[in-house]
Design a protein around this motif. Structure first.
Motif, PDB file in Angstrom:
ATOM      1  N   LEU A 164       0.639   9.776  -5.351  1.00 46.96           N
ATOM      2  CA  LEU A 164       0.743  11.127  -4.788  1.00 46.96           C
ATOM      3  C   LEU A 164       1.889  11.902  -5.432  1.00 46.96           C
ATOM      4  O   LEU A 164       1.803  13.131  -5.591  1.00 46.96           O
ATOM      5  CB  LEU A 164       0.954  11.046  -3.274  1.00 46.96           C
ATOM      6  N   GLY A 165       2.950  11.193  -5.795  1.00 51.25           N
ATOM      7  CA  GLY A 165       4.064  11.850  -6.459  1.00 51.25           C
ATOM      8  C   GLY A 165       3.664  12.443  -7.798  1.00 51.25           C
ATOM      9  O   GLY A 165       4.087  13.557  -8.155  1.00 51.25           O
ATOM     10  N   VAL A 166       2.849  11.721  -8.546  1.00 52.34           N
ATOM     11  CA  VAL A 166       2.347  12.249  -9.820  1.00 52.34           C
ATOM     12  C   VAL A 166       1.426  13.443  -9.564  1.00 52.34           C
ATOM     13  O   VAL A 166       1.498  14.472 -10.255  1.00 52.34           O
ATOM     14  CB  VAL A 166       1.615  11.142 -10.610  1.00 52.34           C
TER      15      VAL A 166
ATOM     16  N   GLY B 223       7.321   9.924 -10.579  1.00 51.72           N
ATOM     17  CA  GLY B 223       6.156   9.201 -10.082  1.00 51.72           C
ATOM     18  C   GLY B 223       5.856   7.955 -10.898  1.00 51.72           C
ATOM     19  O   GLY B 223       5.561   6.888 -10.341  1.00 51.72           O
ATOM     20  N   LEU B 224       5.943   8.055 -12.222  1.00 53.86           N
ATOM     21  CA  LEU B 224       5.688   6.900 -13.078  1.00 53.86           C
ATOM     22  C   LEU B 224       6.778   5.840 -12.912  1.00 53.86           C
ATOM     23  O   LEU B 224       6.501   4.636 -12.918  1.00 53.86           O
ATOM     24  CB  LEU B 224       5.593   7.347 -14.539  1.00 53.86           C
ATOM     25  N   LEU B 225       8.018   6.284 -12.751  1.00 50.91           N
ATOM     26  CA  LEU B 225       9.116   5.350 -12.511  1.00 50.91           C
ATOM     27  C   LEU B 225       8.914   4.612 -11.187  1.00 50.91           C
ATOM     28  O   LEU B 225       9.131   3.396 -11.087  1.00 50.91           O
ATOM     29  CB  LEU B 225      10.446   6.113 -12.489  1.00 50.91           C
ATOM     30  N   ALA B 226       8.456   5.333 -10.182  1.00 41.43           N
ATOM     31  CA  ALA B 226       8.182   4.721  -8.880  1.00 41.43           C
ATOM     32  C   ALA B 226       7.037   3.724  -8.971  1.00 41.43           C
ATOM     33  O   ALA B 226       7.049   2.678  -8.304  1.00 41.43           O
ATOM     34  CB  ALA B 226       7.865   5.802  -7.848  1.00 41.43           C
ATOM     35  N   LEU B 227       6.040   4.020  -9.794  1.00 42.56           N
ATOM     36  CA  LEU B 227       4.916   3.103  -9.965  1.00 42.56           C
ATOM     37  C   LEU B 227       5.381   1.783 -10.583  1.00 42.56           C
ATOM     38  O   LEU B 227       4.959   0.698 -10.153  1.00 42.56           O
ATOM     39  CB  LEU B 227       3.850   3.753 -10.834  1.00 42.56           C
ATOM     40  N   GLY B 228       6.268   1.845 -11.565  1.00 48.53           N
ATOM     41  CA  GLY B 228       6.818   0.630 -12.145  1.00 48.53           C
ATOM     42  C   GLY B 228       7.607  -0.177 -11.129  1.00 48.53           C
ATOM     43  O   GLY B 228       7.522  -1.419 -11.094  1.00 48.53           O
TER      44      GLY B 228
ATOM     45  N   VAL C 119       0.837  -1.197   0.000  1.00 48.53           N
ATOM     46  CA  VAL C 119       0.000   0.000   0.000  1.00 48.53           C
ATOM     47  C   VAL C 119       0.875   1.251   0.000  1.00 48.53           C
ATOM     48  O   VAL C 119       0.591   2.238  -0.700  1.00 48.53           O
ATOM     49  CB  VAL C 119      -0.940  -0.006   1.224  1.00 48.53           C
ATOM     50  N   SER C 120       1.946   1.213   0.747  1.00 46.52           N
ATOM     51  CA  SER C 120       2.839   2.361   0.869  1.00 46.52           C
ATOM     52  C   SER C 120       3.420   2.782  -0.473  1.00 46.52           C
ATOM     53  O   SER C 120       3.321   3.944  -0.876  1.00 46.52           O
ATOM     54  CB  SER C 120       3.967   2.030   1.857  1.00 46.52           C
ATOM     55  N   VAL C 121       4.035   1.838  -1.178  1.00 46.93           N
ATOM     56  CA  VAL C 121       4.743   2.213  -2.398  1.00 46.93           C
ATOM     57  C   VAL C 121       3.774   2.630  -3.508  1.00 46.93           C
ATOM     58  O   VAL C 121       4.072   3.547  -4.289  1.00 46.93           O
ATOM     59  CB  VAL C 121       5.669   1.080  -2.877  1.00 46.93           C
ATOM     60  N   PHE C 122       2.594   2.007  -3.567  1.00 48.88           N
ATOM     61  CA  PHE C 122       1.634   2.390  -4.606  1.00 48.88           C
ATOM     62  C   PHE C 122       1.004   3.756  -4.309  1.00 48.88           C
ATOM     63  O   PHE C 122       0.875   4.597  -5.213  1.00 48.88           O
ATOM     64  CB  PHE C 122       0.555   1.312  -4.753  1.00 48.88           C
ATOM     65  N   ALA C 123       0.609   3.991  -3.067  1.00 49.26           N
ATOM     66  CA  ALA C 123      -0.003   5.277  -2.717  1.00 49.26           C
ATOM     67  C   ALA C 123       0.986   6.426  -2.901  1.00 49.26           C
ATOM     68  O   ALA C 123       0.631   7.504  -3.413  1.00 49.26           O
ATOM     69  CB  ALA C 123      -0.503   5.237  -1.278  1.00 49.26           C
ATOM     70  N   ALA C 124       2.229   6.213  -2.493  1.00 43.01           N
ATOM     71  CA  ALA C 124       3.232   7.266  -2.610  1.00 43.01           C
ATOM     72  C   ALA C 124       3.505   7.609  -4.073  1.00 43.01           C
ATOM     73  O   ALA C 124       3.703   8.778  -4.424  1.00 43.01           O
ATOM     74  CB  ALA C 124       4.523   6.831  -1.919  1.00 43.01           C
TER      75      ALA C 124
ATOM     76  N   GLY D 249       4.878  11.895   2.339  1.00 46.41           N
ATOM     77  CA  GLY D 249       5.782  11.400   3.373  1.00 46.41           C
ATOM     78  C   GLY D 249       5.097  10.396   4.287  1.00 46.41           C
ATOM     79  O   GLY D 249       5.704   9.395   4.682  1.00 46.41           O
ATOM     80  N   VAL D 250       3.823  10.653   4.627  1.00 43.39           N
ATOM     81  CA  VAL D 250       3.063   9.700   5.443  1.00 43.39           C
ATOM     82  C   VAL D 250       2.913   8.380   4.695  1.00 43.39           C
ATOM     83  O   VAL D 250       3.087   7.292   5.258  1.00 43.39           O
ATOM     84  CB  VAL D 250       1.679  10.284   5.805  1.00 43.39           C
TER      85      VAL D 250
END
Length: 433
Positions: free
Chosen positions: A110-112, A193-198, A102-107, A131-132
């Protein structure tokens, strides 16, 4: 008539093993754990410091001084520090894997969204919420490793996890530096944000299911007791303080590095300044090597060595010579990640129970160091330029050496109570650290 051995007879059940099965170095599960947490660490640190390279552009776009612009970084690390303990409680009930996912997907989402902030105040609010969300990974990753990886392999696994953090920090800054030159800070945040989603998707696919996690419901009173027991441990207190000090120094350097390199006498373009962060690779190697160094020299000497290396690197950045600045940053980065890896792995080894809370306290202190160190470093940089920032790093590394002196020469171990028959009324307890 004797009973025959037919197919209807129940098969003998193997006796339960007393020790849970853990992933050992070299196993397929161990490799999957490392790859998954490497991807998650990459995602987390790419997002956490996504605006660090962009601080000079944010200053120009919104007419901000360096210390104010640094709030886009400090509020994220500060919110993470405040959220990490409550999130660790959630992980005790919901499970490490679920909370990290949940953390990595939500963040990432939010980054995007942060890229579309209409003003700086909105950007700061979105970065605080992010950050939360980001707190879920660091709050539980070290506890997950301590539960799922066997103890002889834990130091190396922790080092590789920190290595993923360092590459994420590097990759995020490289991407934002290039993307901001091409399309500005908004495009840079969308790309990260897209890189983090991958990376989040890769994490979810690779992470093995928990084998040794047992759900528990921790009341507020129980949580308070666990936190107090950790804070009452003098070894853990020192480790928490060391994380805070190292991160304050590191944040000071990298928050204001861009301002120095974009200005005279260097006057580098933003893309080149972003490329400077390839230096984070030094942290990848030093964090992986830190676990081996701890095994040979113990935590105290390893932390002294890391502090000395960090201070030396800071001094090398003082001259207005780009080659020396780059060498100094390599040395400083290697020293920081070695110190962080040594301190964080020691927390996992020291805590006998409530490992998620022990790790959460370390990370709260660690990110509090980033949150406080950023503005304080901004004051030093604004008042005395780069010399002021370096002097602050030297003071912090001297403090780290003093704090580490309280650890013994042996690697940190969890305290093991002596058997009742061996206890003597006047015996002096030996430090387990």
């Amino acid at each position: 008539m004797p009973a025959s051995n037919t197919a209807s007879d129940p098969a003998p059940t193997p006796a339960p093993t007393s020790e849970p099965t853990r992933h050992a170095r070299g196993s397929r599960g161990y490799r999957r754990v490392n790859l998954a947490l490497f991807a998650a660490g990459f995602s987390t640190f790419a997002m956490l410091y996504a605006t660090q390279t962009l601080l000079p552009e944010l200053s120009a776009r919104f007419d901000l001084d360096p210390a104010t612009a640094s709030l886009s970084v400090s509020v994220t690390t500060g919110a993470l520090a405040l959220a990490v303990i409550p999130v660790s409680m959630v992980s005790e009930r919901w499970g490490r894997s679920r909370v990290m996912t949940v953390s990595v997907f939500a963040a990432a989402l939010l980054g995007v969204l942060a890229a579309f902030a209409p003003d700086f105040a909105t950007l700061v609010v979105l970065r605080a919420v992010q950050g939360v969300a980001l707190a879920g990974l660091p709050a539980t990753a070290m506890a997950y490793l301590a539960e799922e990886v066997d103890r002889p392999s834990l130091g190396s696994a922790m080092g590789l996890y920190v290595a993923g953090n360092s590459i994420g920090g590097m990759g995020g800054r490289l991407v934002t530096g290039l993307a901001s030159d091409l399309g500005g800070w908004r495009i840079a945040l969308v790309v990260v944000g897209l890189l983090a989603l991958g990376s989040a998707i890769a994490f979810r696919v690779l992470l093995p299911a928990s084998r040794n996690f047992t759900p528990s419901t921790m009341s507020a009173a129980r949580l308070t007791g666990v936190l107090r027991s950790h804070l009452a441990d003098p070894v853990l207190r020192r480790l928490y303080l060391l994380g805070m000090i190292f991160m304050a120094a590191f944040g000071t350097v990298y928050n204001y590095l861009g301002y120095r390199l974009l200005a005279e006498p260097f006057a580098l373009p933003q893309t080149v300044v972003g490329a400077i962060f390839v230096i984070y690779l030094a942290g990848t190697f030093s964090s992986a090597a830190s676990g081996r160094l701890v095994g040979r020299l113990g935590h105290r000497v390893t932390l002294w060595t890391a502090a000395a290396i960090t201070a030396t690197g800071a001094l090398l950045t003082l001259p207005d010579n780009l080659a020396l600045v780059v060498v100094g940053l390599i040395v400083l980065t290697a020293g920081f990640f070695a110190g962080h890896s040594a301190a964080s792995s020691a927390v996992g080894l020291r805590a006998r129970e409530g490992r998620a809370q022990a790790s959460a306290l370390y990370l709260a202190a660690y990110y509090l160091g980033a949150s406080v160190g950023g503005p304080v470093g901004g004051v030093a940089f604004h008042g005395q330029g780069w010399t002021g920032a370096v002097l602050l790093v030297l003071v912090l590394m001297a403090a780290a050496g003093v704090v580490a002196a309280g650890l013994s020469g042996r690697p940190v171990r969890s305290p093991s109570p002596a058997p009742a028959r061996a206890r003597r009324p006047h015996a002096h307890a030996r430090s387990a650290a």
